[in-house]
Design an enzyme around this catalytic site. Sequence first.
Site, PDB file in Angstrom:
ATOM      1  N   CYS A 135       0.890  -1.178  -0.126  1.00 45.69           N
ATOM      2  CA  CYS A 135       0.079   0.097   0.167  1.00 45.69           C
ATOM      3  C   CYS A 135       0.962   1.332   0.020  1.00 45.69           C
ATOM      4  O   CYS A 135       1.326   1.843   1.010  1.00 45.69           O
ATOM      5  CB  CYS A 135      -0.829   0.030   1.331  1.00 45.69           C
ATOM      6  SG  CYS A 135      -2.174   1.449   1.091  1.00 45.69           S
ATOM      7  N   CYS A 138      -0.621   4.297   1.929  1.00 40.75           N
ATOM      8  CA  CYS A 138      -0.437   3.964   3.307  1.00 40.75           C
ATOM      9  C   CYS A 138       0.923   4.378   3.800  1.00 40.75           C
ATOM     10  O   CYS A 138       1.115   4.772   5.178  1.00 40.75           O
ATOM     11  CB  CYS A 138      -1.072   2.683   3.623  1.00 40.75           C
ATOM     12  SG  CYS A 138      -2.328   1.951   2.859  1.00 40.75           S
ATOM     13  N   ASP A 139       1.923   3.654   3.188  1.00 36.29           N
ATOM     14  CA  ASP A 139       3.301   3.646   3.535  1.00 36.29           C
ATOM     15  C   ASP A 139       4.105   4.450   2.894  1.00 36.29           C
ATOM     16  O   ASP A 139       5.431   4.592   3.379  1.00 36.29           O
ATOM     17  CB  ASP A 139       3.397   2.259   3.623  1.00 36.29           C
ATOM     18  CG  ASP A 139       2.944   1.193   4.508  1.00 36.29           C
ATOM     19  OD1 ASP A 139       2.204   1.786   5.441  1.00 36.29           O
ATOM     20  OD2 ASP A 139       2.756   0.131   4.279  1.00 36.29           O
TER      21      ASP A 139
END
Length: 309
Positions: A135, A138-139
């Site tokens: 992701c 997300c990261d």
Amino acid sequence: MNTSTHQLIIIGSGPAGLTAAIYAARSNLHPLVIDGNTPGGQLMSTTLVENWPGEKSILGPKLMTNIREHAQALGTQFLSEVIVKVDFSQHPFTLLTNRDTQLKTKSAIIATGATPKRLGIPGEDDYWGKGITTCAICDGAFYPNKKVIIVGGGDTAMEDASFLKKFTKDITIIQILDKLTASHAMQQRVINDPAINIIYNSTVAAVQGNDKHITSVTITNQKTKEKKEIPAEGLFIAIGLQPNSEPFKGQITTDDWGYIKTTNHTTTSVPGVFVAGDVQDYRYRQAVTSAGAGCMAALDAERYLSTIE
Ligand SMILES: Cc1cc2nc3c(=O)[nH]c(=O)nc-3n(C[C@H](O)[C@H](O)[C@H](O)COP(=O)(O)OP(=O)(O)OC[C@H]3O[C@@H](n4cnc5c(N)ncnc54)[C@H](O)[C@@H]3O)c2cc1C
């Protein structure tokens, strides 16, 4: 376990399922959540989450434990089994679990999420969450000015590359084919970008690290079989997700990729069966959007139940 007909069964205990449970419990629907193989869902396999409103930084498993405790405190019941088969052709619906438990329910919310595809290579399990992720949204922020590798040549890989450019100008895409498979428009975003290097005809064969974090990946040229080690601090796997809709096939309408189709917001092709989260949504795929959909599905289920009673 209550063998009578349930008002609402929620299949899945990720952000979508647990948020649906919170809303349903507060509407006195006495929801039963079926945990599945991954209680807590995808966030159980990550470290820090920094985009959940109200939590500047929280470990994924801690966030999911908090949400679960919230649902439990409101009276949600849980069953640690997996749904393997359903019969939505007759009302009340019948659900069968992997332990042969048969459940009857007047309404259901499918919140079974999706499973990110992995590479299945040496080092992947050891460094999952230690530099390897699926992701980018997300990261990505954890990799400022770092050397990152993206695996894949489709739209997701192109989106990931465009997104990661906000943080680093050292991005390498590894694509198995001799061309990208992303849409023309998406390809244009990355081709000829000096921050993005594309290596074609190649696969990632192994991941190396220093126990704490990845330090390099080994790639194999599929034509020459030559192997090469390239330094990397982040490995973003963008080869797709598999929606967990198998038990519902033939009972409910899905698209060609297995994502459950909605007819109106969270309603599905079967009245009384609702859907929320990554098993339906291939676009946003975030914890907060899944939770929002879980809320919507619970409100829709509550309305449905009030119309049939
Ligand atoms: C490594 C990683 C990091 C991420 N980081 C973030 C982040 O920082 N922020 C963010 O917003 N999002 C992040 N995401 C995305 C986020 O985790 C997902 O969008 C979100 O979890 C989807 O929620 P969901 O409830 O739809 O499904 P999931 O979280 O996939 O949960 C599905 C649930 O269904 C259950 N289930 C599946 N099949 C069955 C069955 N047959 N019977 C019963 N139960 C079943 C599973 O056990 C699980 O409990 C990340 C994802 C990954 C993989």
